[in-house]
Design an enzyme around this catalytic site. Structure first.
Site, short mmCIF file in Angstrom:
data_model
loop_
_atom_site.label_atom_id
_atom_site.label_comp_id
_atom_site.label_asym_id
_atom_site.label_seq_id
_atom_site.Cartn_x
_atom_site.Cartn_y
_atom_site.Cartn_z
CD GLU A 1 14.99 -2.98 5.21
OE1 GLU A 1 15.14 -4.20 5.20
OE2 GLU A 1 14.67 -2.34 6.23
CD GLU B 1 14.69 -3.07 10.85
OE1 GLU B 1 14.34 -2.14 10.11
OE2 GLU B 1 15.05 -4.19 10.42
#
Length: 307
Positions: A283, A188
């Protein structure tokens, strides 16, 4: 909100909230949400613990059931490694029973800025590989297929090419652990701080290509990439072969879609037309608290999913 804050919040929720408490019934929120109960979405959006606790209570298993009733078919849990093995298995068993998927959790020490794989130090590599081995066992218990990895900070005394090579070599070692189990580490790129080594989609694409493993792919978080580089759809398209997982949050604010500047209806339409069948992790935080916030959250996702 930074990843560290998400992890801290997840850890706070983990302690004593998995098995205790009962879901609240008969509320206005339940009645309104019941209108769309069990109507799934076009994409597989994944909430996390706490998003529906005002209605479902602090028992995570009850909350998962409530998420299912609302039409969600996956969850995320960054803090899964902080749960006991028994808790992990109970979550996995419930997800299997409901036909839901487990999204990402964070590899232990796999999101630690101080543990920089770019430095090429054996002590850091050992910590990372230990986390990979632990992740395999966690994934077995909760039926996970993806685990988040952040390679850490720059090692600024080293040339960038050497740092990149160090990251690639460490990830190859991790892939050797993941591949036999069908588990994928998703890298990420983040916007939390300019000290982080991994920041851009094309940079992550280059690393995945260099590793050359089905167990090393990209976690594309549109919130972070809107801040880092923009041009979301075009860059996803260019790097599509290496993207295995999507996360979202609107910007500014990192709240639910429709609260910021990102046209998520268009982004989600593109993902759907692209044939994306993976998880879209929610998220982010919520623009409102309590049951009002839960209703606003569901309404926002129904809106951006109506392409």
């Amino acid at each position: 909100m930074k990843r560290s804050e998400f992890l801290k919040n997840s850890s706070m929720l983990v302690g004593g909230t998995l098995l205790g408490g009962t879901a609240v019934a008969g509320s206005a929120s339940n009645e309104q949400n019941a209108k769309v109960a069990n109507q799934t979405f076009k994409l597989d959006y994944a909430p996390h613990q706490g998003m529906f606790s005002a209605t479902a209570g602090k028992n995570f298993l009850d909350e998962i059931k409530y998420m299912h009733d609302l039409g969600f078919r996956s969850i995320e849990d960054n803090g899964m490694p902080s749960r006991t093995a028994d808790e992990q298995k109970k979550i996995g068993d419930l997800l299997a029973k409901l036909g839901m998927r487990m999204g990402v959790f964070v590899v232990p020490k796999g999101g630690n800025g101080a543990n920089s794989l770019a430095a090429g130090k054996q002590e850091f590599i050992d910590i990372f590989l230990k986390g990979c081995k632990e992740s395999v066992e966690i994934a077995k218990r909760c039926n996970a297929k993806w685990a988040t990895v952040v390679p850490g900070d720059y090692a600024r005394k080293l040339p960038i090419g050497v740092q990149t090579a160090n990251v690639v070599e460490a990830l190859k070692r991790g892939a050797e652990i993941f591949e036999p189990h069908g588990l994928t580490m998703v890298l990420e790129p983040l916007s939390d701080t300019p000290d982080l080594f991994l920041r851009f989609t094309d940079q992550t694409y280059e690393i995945c290509k260099a590793v050359g493993s089905p167990s090393v792919k990209i976690l594309y978080d549109a919130y972070h990439q809107q801040k880092n580089e923009g041009n979301l759809i075009n860059l996803m398209d260019l790097c599509w072969s290496e993207i295995a997982y999507i996360q979202v949050g609107d910007n500014p604010g990192r709240k639910e879609p429709t609260t910021g500047e990102v046209n998520y209806k268009n982004v989600f339409k593109w993902l759907h037309e692209k044939g994306y069948k993976g998880v879209v992790g929610m998220e982010h935080g919520m623009s409102k608290s309590g049951k009002e916030g839960e209703l606003a959250l569901v309404k926002a996702y129904r809106e951006v999913d109506s392409f």
